[in-house]
Design an enzyme around this catalytic site. Structure first.
Site, short mmCIF file in Angstrom:
data_model
loop_
_atom_site.label_atom_id
_atom_site.label_comp_id
_atom_site.label_asym_id
_atom_site.label_seq_id
_atom_site.Cartn_x
_atom_site.Cartn_y
_atom_site.Cartn_z
N GLY A 1 -6.35 -12.48 2.45
CA GLY A 1 -5.23 -13.29 2.92
C GLY A 1 -5.64 -14.73 3.14
N TYR B 1 -8.99 -3.31 -7.45
CA TYR B 1 -8.88 -4.76 -7.46
C TYR B 1 -9.12 -5.44 -6.11
CZ TYR B 1 -6.58 -9.33 -7.47
OH TYR B 1 -6.31 -10.66 -7.30
N CYS C 1 -3.45 -8.87 4.28
CA CYS C 1 -4.16 -9.09 5.54
C CYS C 1 -5.49 -8.35 5.63
CB CYS C 1 -3.35 -8.73 6.77
SG CYS C 1 -1.72 -9.47 6.78
N ASN D 1 -2.87 -4.94 9.46
CA ASN D 1 -2.90 -4.95 8.00
C ASN D 1 -2.06 -3.79 7.52
OD1 ASN D 1 -5.33 -3.80 5.58
ND2 ASN D 1 -3.61 -5.15 5.23
N GLY D 2 -1.10 -4.07 6.63
CA GLY D 2 -0.32 -2.96 6.09
C GLY D 2 1.16 -3.18 6.26
#
Ligand code: SF4
Length: 494
Positions: A51, A265, A25, A123-124
Site C-alpha cells: 500500500g 503476485y 494494506c 488489512n482485507g
C-alpha cells in the site's frame, strides 16, 4: 481495507502504472519491544508494496495512545523517529487509489470507548460491512471514516460485554470476509485473522517481546524471528501474561483457504509462506507452467520484478536461457493517476523498455505472473516486437483471472477482466502475441506449497466466503444477504 464508497478506484479508473490488482494494506504490531515506534517504520517500509496511499503508526505512552499518520509513502509520512521509550505500537500502509482517498481513512484508527483508548489497523475486506454499519448507525454509532475497518471498533463499543476482551471477541464473531487486524490498547496487542485465513498474518519475537506483521519480510525488517502464522480464526492476545489464543468463531468450520494470489503476485519474494519462500513457490509455478504450456522458443523473458522467479522456473524446465529482455525504470513515481485506458497504456512505456540485444531475431517466451485487463500484456508484446523479436509467446503463471476479489484485493469489475469478457482468440488478438498460455487451476494447486486448500476465487474456483450483493456486481450498498449483525453478540462457547 475497503472503502465503503467504492470498489477501489472509481469505476473505469485506475491508479498506478499498470493493470495489476492492488493489495489493500499491510499491518505490523509490537508488544514490549524497545524502540517499538521506530521499528514500526522499518516494518512498514518492508511492506510498502502492500500500500502506497497512506501510512501511519500508533504507540502507547504514559497509558495513552498517540497516532501519527498521513498521506504518502512511509518515508514521506513517518518523518520523525517516534518516542524512544515506546514499547507497544502498531502500523499500517494503505493502497493507492483515486477519488475516495482521504486522510480520514488513513490508519491506524484511534477510538475511545468505555474500555479506554483503542487503535486498530486492518488489512482485507469485510463482506458484511454494509449491513453491520447500517445496524450500528441505527443504534446511534457515528462513523469517523467511510471505510469498513471502523466497524470493528463500533461493535466493541456497542457490545454488552463488560470486559474488553469479551467485547472484542463478540465483535470479531460478527465479521465476515477476508481480513487481518492488529488492535492496540495501553495494556495489550491483539492480532486477529479471519476464519478462512484468507489474509496473511504472522507472529515473531524480538528481545523477549512479540512482533506481528502481514508478511515475514516485515518481521525480518524489524529484526524479529518468525514463530508461526496467526492461525485462521485465531484471536491472539498478547499482554503481560504472555500470548493466549481465543477463537471468536469457535472451531474453524472448513479448511482454511489462504489467498493464492499472495503467492502469485502480492507478497514479497523473500517472504515465507506455506513453509517455503515465495520465490521458491514462484519458480515452481514457472516450472509447472512449462509442463502445461511449452513453447518453441529461443529465450525466456520475465516481466520485472514479480514475474522473474516464474520466468526462471519456466526457463529451467524448458532448458532455455533466461535473459533480461525487459528493464524497469526504477525512478518512475509510484502513482500515475491515469483516467482512462489510453493513459494506462502509456504508463507502461514509461516504466518498462525492451532490450533489443536480447530479443532481436529471437523467439521469445514472455512470462508474466497474471493477466487482468490485458493492457500491460499488449504493451509489452508491442515493445518486444518493436525491438525485433521474431515471435512472442505469452505465458501466464496463474489461471485466467475471471472474477473480482471481494476479500481485500482491488481488482476490476468482471466486465473489465480480460479473461472474463473476451474469448481466447479475442484475447490473443488484443495482446498481439503469437500464442497465449495460462497455468491451469490444477497446475496452480500443484505448485503451491503444502497440502491444504487455497482461495482461488478470482480464478473462477468459487468464493470460500459468501459474497453478497454489496460486494458483487449489483451495487455498492445493496443488501448483503448475510447474517444480520447482532451488536454485542457473544462468541460461541469455547
Ligand atoms: S479472490 Fe483471488 S485475490 Fe482475492 S483472496 Fe481469493 S485468491 Fe486472493
Amino acid at each position: 481495507m475497503r472503502d465503503e464508497l467504492g470498489f477501489g478506484p472509481k469505476r473505469g479508473e485506475a491508479s498506478g502504472d499498470d493493470d495489476r490488482p492492488r493489495e489493500e494494506c499491510g499491518v505490523v504490531g509490537l508488544f514490549e519491544v524497545p524502540d517499538a515506534a521506530q521499528l514500526v517504520y522499518r516494518g512498514l517500509f518492508a511492506l510498502q508494496h502492500r500500500g502506497q496511499e497512506s501510512a501511519g503508526r500508533a504507540w502507547v505512552q504514559d497509558g495513552d495512545i498517540t497516532v501519527d499518520k498521513g498521506m504518502g509513502l512511509v518515508s514521506e509520512v513517518l518523518t520523525t523517529p517516534g518516542p524512544p521509550d515506546a514499547r507497544r505500537a502498531i502500523g499500517h500502509v494503505r493502497y493507492s487509489t483515486t477519488g475516495t482517498s482521504s486522510l480520514d481513512n488513513a490508519q491506524p484508527l484511534l477510538m475511545r470507548s468505555r474500555f479506554g483508548p483503542m487503535a486498530l489497523a486492518h488489512n482485507g475486506n469485510l463482506t458484511n460491512h454494509a449491513a453491520l454499519r447500517r445496524t450500528l448507525e441505527a443504534r446511534g454509532a457515528i462513523f469517523q471514516t467511510s471505510s469498513d475497518s471502523e466497524v470493528l471498533a463500533h461493535l466493541v463499543a456497542h457490545g454488552v460485554a463488560q470486559r474488553w476482551l469479551t467485547a472484542l471477541e463478540g465483535a470479531a464473531h460478527q465479521l465476515l470476509g477476508g481480513f487481518a487486524y492488529v488492535v492496540l490498547t495501553p495494556s495489550s496487542l491483539v492480532a486477529l485473522r479471519d476464519p478462512h485465513g484468507i489474509r496473511p498474518l504472522v507472529v515473531g519475537t524480538r528481545g523477549g517481546g512479540v512482533v506481528v506483521a502481514s508478511e515475514t519480510a516485515g518481521l525480518d525488517a524489524m529484526g524479529a524471528t518468525y514463530l508461526r502464522d496467526v492461525e485462521p480464526g485465531e484471536m491472539l492476545v498478547i499482554d503481560h501474561e504472555g500470548m493466549t489464543t481465543r477463537r471468536p468463531w469457535g472451531p474453524v468450520p472448513a479448511g482454511p483457504t489462504p489467498c493464492a494470489f499472495e503467492l502469485v503476485y502480492f507478497s514479497r519474494s523473500d517472504s515465507m509462506s506455506g513453509g517455503q519462500s515465495v520465490h521458491r513457490t514462484r519458480r515452481a509455478l514457472g516450472r509447472q507452467l512449462w509442463k502445461e504450456q511449452p513453447a518453441d522458443a529461443d529465450v525466456v523473458v520475465g516481466v520485472p520484478d514479480s514475474s522473474l522467479p516464474a520466468a526462471m522456473g519456466y526457463a529451467e524446465a524448458a532448458g532455455l536461457p533466461l535473459d533480461f529482455g525487459l528493464v524497469k525504470n526504477r525512478y518512475v513515481g509510484r502513482t500515475f493517476i491515469v483516467p482512462n485506458q489510453d493513459g494506462r497504456t502509456d504508463s507502461v512505456a514509461l516504466k518498462l523498455s525492451a532490450v533489443e540485444d536480447v530479443v532481436r531475431d529471437r523467439r521469445v517466451v514472455l512470462v508474466d505472473d497474471s493477466l487482468v485487463r490485458g493492457t500491460t500484456a499488449a504493451r509489452l508484446v508491442g515493445l518486444l516486437r518493436r525491438a525485433g523479436a521474431q515471435a512472442v509467446h505469452m505465458r501466464i503463471a496463474s489461471p485466467p483471472y475471471t472474477h473480482p476479489c471481494h476479500y481485500g484485493i482491488d481488482t476490476s469489475r468482471s466486465r473489465e477482466l480480460a479473461a472474463a469478457s473476451l474469448s481466447r482468440p479475442e484475447l490473443l488478438e488484443r495482446i498481439g502475441a503469437d500464442s497465449l498460455g495460462y497455468l491451469s487451476q490444477e497446475g496452480l494447486r500443484e505448485a503451491l506449497p503444502g497440502r491444504g486448500d487455497w482461495c482461488l476465487a478470482c480464478f473462477g474456483a468459487g468464493y470460500p466466503v459468501p459474497v453478497g450483493e454489496e460486494d458483487g456486481e449489483g451495487g455498492e450498498h445493496g443488501d448483503d444477504g448475510v447474517a444480520a449483525p447482532v451488536a454485542g453478540g457473544a462468541p460461541p462457547a469455547q
